[in-house]
Design an enzyme around this catalytic site. Structure first.
Site, short mmCIF file in Angstrom:
data_model
loop_
_atom_site.label_atom_id
_atom_site.label_comp_id
_atom_site.label_asym_id
_atom_site.label_seq_id
_atom_site.Cartn_x
_atom_site.Cartn_y
_atom_site.Cartn_z
N LYS A 13 17.50 85.69 23.03
CA LYS A 13 17.74 86.21 24.39
C LYS A 13 18.53 85.20 25.23
O LYS A 13 19.51 85.55 25.87
CB LYS A 13 16.40 86.52 25.10
CG LYS A 13 15.48 87.44 24.34
CD LYS A 13 14.18 87.70 25.09
CE LYS A 13 13.33 86.47 25.31
NZ LYS A 13 12.77 85.85 24.07
N ARG A 88 6.96 89.93 31.37
CA ARG A 88 6.33 89.68 30.07
C ARG A 88 4.94 90.30 29.99
O ARG A 88 4.26 90.15 28.97
CB ARG A 88 6.17 88.19 29.92
CG ARG A 88 7.13 87.53 28.95
CD ARG A 88 6.74 86.10 28.96
NE ARG A 88 7.13 85.34 27.85
CZ ARG A 88 8.26 84.65 27.78
NH1 ARG A 88 9.16 84.77 28.70
NH2 ARG A 88 8.46 83.88 26.76
N ARG A 127 15.29 75.00 16.49
CA ARG A 127 15.95 74.90 17.81
C ARG A 127 15.88 73.46 18.35
O ARG A 127 14.86 72.80 18.27
CB ARG A 127 15.27 75.83 18.82
CG ARG A 127 15.82 75.65 20.23
CD ARG A 127 15.46 76.74 21.20
NE ARG A 127 14.06 77.10 21.12
CZ ARG A 127 13.57 78.24 21.63
NH1 ARG A 127 14.38 79.10 22.21
NH2 ARG A 127 12.30 78.51 21.53
N ARG A 160 11.66 71.41 21.98
CA ARG A 160 10.72 71.83 23.02
C ARG A 160 9.29 71.63 22.54
O ARG A 160 8.99 71.86 21.38
CB ARG A 160 10.94 73.32 23.34
CG ARG A 160 11.97 73.55 24.41
CD ARG A 160 12.40 74.98 24.58
NE ARG A 160 11.35 75.97 24.59
CZ ARG A 160 11.56 77.28 24.78
NH1 ARG A 160 12.80 77.72 24.97
NH2 ARG A 160 10.56 78.13 24.77
N ARG A 171 2.26 81.60 20.22
CA ARG A 171 3.26 82.32 21.04
C ARG A 171 3.52 83.71 20.47
O ARG A 171 3.71 84.67 21.23
CB ARG A 171 4.57 81.52 21.09
CG ARG A 171 4.47 80.32 21.99
CD ARG A 171 5.67 79.41 21.85
NE ARG A 171 6.89 79.97 22.37
CZ ARG A 171 8.10 79.49 22.07
NH1 ARG A 171 8.23 78.47 21.25
NH2 ARG A 171 9.16 80.04 22.59
P1 AP5 Z 1 17.19 81.39 21.88
O1 AP5 Z 1 18.42 82.03 22.39
O2 AP5 Z 1 16.79 80.07 22.47
O3 AP5 Z 1 15.98 82.43 21.87
P2 AP5 Z 1 15.09 83.01 23.06
O4 AP5 Z 1 14.87 84.45 22.77
O5 AP5 Z 1 15.71 82.65 24.39
O6 AP5 Z 1 13.79 82.20 22.76
P3 AP5 Z 1 12.69 81.46 23.66
O7 AP5 Z 1 11.76 80.84 22.69
O8 AP5 Z 1 13.32 80.57 24.70
O9 AP5 Z 1 12.01 82.63 24.34
P4 AP5 Z 1 10.61 82.65 24.84
O10 AP5 Z 1 10.62 84.00 25.42
O11 AP5 Z 1 9.50 82.37 23.95
O12 AP5 Z 1 10.54 81.34 25.77
P5 AP5 Z 1 10.77 81.12 27.31
O13 AP5 Z 1 11.61 79.94 27.48
O14 AP5 Z 1 11.15 82.39 27.98
O15 AP5 Z 1 17.38 81.21 20.28
C1 AP5 Z 1 16.39 80.57 19.51
C2 AP5 Z 1 17.07 79.66 18.47
O16 AP5 Z 1 17.84 80.46 17.59
C3 AP5 Z 1 18.06 78.65 19.07
O17 AP5 Z 1 17.99 77.49 18.29
C4 AP5 Z 1 19.42 79.31 18.92
O18 AP5 Z 1 20.47 78.37 18.77
C5 AP5 Z 1 19.22 80.11 17.63
N1 AP5 Z 1 19.95 81.38 17.59
C6 AP5 Z 1 20.14 82.25 18.62
N2 AP5 Z 1 20.79 83.35 18.19
C7 AP5 Z 1 20.99 83.15 16.84
C8 AP5 Z 1 21.60 83.93 15.82
N3 AP5 Z 1 22.15 85.15 16.07
N4 AP5 Z 1 21.62 83.44 14.55
C9 AP5 Z 1 21.08 82.23 14.29
N5 AP5 Z 1 20.50 81.44 15.20
C10 AP5 Z 1 20.45 81.90 16.47
O19 AP5 Z 1 9.27 80.82 27.77
C11 AP5 Z 1 8.60 79.62 27.43
C12 AP5 Z 1 7.20 79.62 28.05
O20 AP5 Z 1 7.29 79.72 29.48
C13 AP5 Z 1 6.31 80.82 27.64
O21 AP5 Z 1 5.65 80.59 26.41
C14 AP5 Z 1 5.33 80.88 28.82
O22 AP5 Z 1 4.37 79.87 28.75
C15 AP5 Z 1 6.24 80.56 30.01
N6 AP5 Z 1 6.85 81.78 30.58
C16 AP5 Z 1 8.17 82.09 30.60
N7 AP5 Z 1 8.37 83.27 31.20
C17 AP5 Z 1 7.13 83.74 31.55
C18 AP5 Z 1 6.68 84.92 32.18
N8 AP5 Z 1 7.53 85.88 32.57
N9 AP5 Z 1 5.35 85.06 32.37
C19 AP5 Z 1 4.47 84.11 32.02
N10 AP5 Z 1 4.85 82.96 31.39
C20 AP5 Z 1 6.16 82.77 31.17
#
Ligand code: AP5
Length: 218
Positions: A13, A88, A127, A160, A171
């Site tokens: 995403k 979420r 990552r 991270r 997660r």
């Molecule tokens: P990446 O693009 O980083 O994936 P992502 O979907 O953004 O993954 P996240 O892990 O950041 O999402 P998340 O929803 O768990 O975490 P968030 O930061 O929102 O890609 C992943 C990897 O794959 C990278 O290395 C990239 O280079 C690679 N890649 C991408 N596309 C590719 C492809 N096509 N082919 C190959 N490789 C590829 O949240 C973190 C924490 O914050 C949560 O756990 C929670 O504690 C808190 N939080 C955040 N939002 C909320 C909310 N709304 N409510 C409550 N808690 C929240």
């Protein structure tokens, strides 16, 4: 354009959100990035959020909703926005809908990134991110030009805290229990479009651009 990117952790995403926000000239609101920034700055919100994030749990709804509503009310979001990682939970989705109704705006589309569990784990495990400019890499799929060094600003890349193996499973269960129900939630509102998140970054990008150019199926 007012769009949400929904999907599993590591689903790609954030990678696609950066590209789409630039292409359509709309602000990207990533709650993960906003929360990590608060943790790094050791603000009171960051101190509250840190433990939840390191354990792979969701930060309480009230904290995140407040953060997002403040951003959505800002002038830069009046031309549209891309929400990455929010909502979420059903509570967050209900609150967002109430907020948008109060401003007279609706959502255009929710893009659901689908991906197999094996690929999710492979992506999260490999990552690496830049603590300075937030650029995101992958050891195999999106490697930096110099190992361990950010292409953009030259800082050393880090893993991270919540990408460590012991947190990934938690997660994934939190995603299944609390976030996956939003797929049905938005499907019943005729606003969900599913995107196959597998394949090269460029291939997913092409599919996403084509999807966003289509009229929504009502
Ligand atoms: P990446 O693009 O980083 O994936 P992502 O979907 O953004 O993954 P996240 O892990 O950041 O999402 P998340 O929803 O768990 O975490 P968030 O930061 O929102 O890609 C992943 C990897 O794959 C990278 O290395 C990239 O280079 C690679 N890649 C991408 N596309 C590719 C492809 N096509 N082919 C190959 N490789 C590829 O949240 C973190 C924490 O914050 C949560 O756990 C929670 O504690 C808190 N939080 C955040 N939002 C909320 C909310 N709304 N409510 C409550 N808690 C929240």
């Amino acid at each position: 354009m007012r769009v949400i990117f929904l999907g599993p952790p590591g689903g790609g995403k954030g990678t696609q959100a950066d590209f789409i926000a630039k292409k359509y000239d709309i602000p990207k609101l990533s709650t993960g990035d906003l929360l990590r920034e608060s943790v790094a700055k050791e603000t009171s919100l960051g101190k509250e959020a840190k433990g939840y994030m390191n354990r792979g749990e969701l930060v309480p709804d009230a904290v995140v909703i407040g953060l997002v509503e403040e951003k959505l009310a800002s002038p830069e979001c009046q031309k549209g926005f891309l929400l990455d990682g929010f909502p979420r939970t059903v509570t967050q989705a209900d609150q967002l809908s109430t907020f948008l109704e109060s401003t007279g705006e609706g959502l255009d589309r929710v893009v659901y990134f689908s991906l197999s569990k094996n690929e999710i784990i492979r992506r999260i495990s490999g990552r690496r991110s830049c603590p300075e400019c937030k650029a995101v890499y992958h050891l195999e799929s999106v490697p930096p030009k110099r190992e361990g060094v950010c292409d953009v600003c030259g800082k050393s890349l880090v893993q991270r805290n919540d990408d460590k193996p012991e947190t990934i499973e938690s997660r994934l269960s939190v995603y299944q229990e609390q976030t996956a129900p939003l797929i049905e939630y938005y499907k019943t509102r005729n606003i969900l479009s599913e995107l196959d998140g597998a394949g090269l970054v460029s291939a997913v990008q092409d599919r996403l651009v084509a999807l966003l150019a289509q009229p929504r199926v009502e």
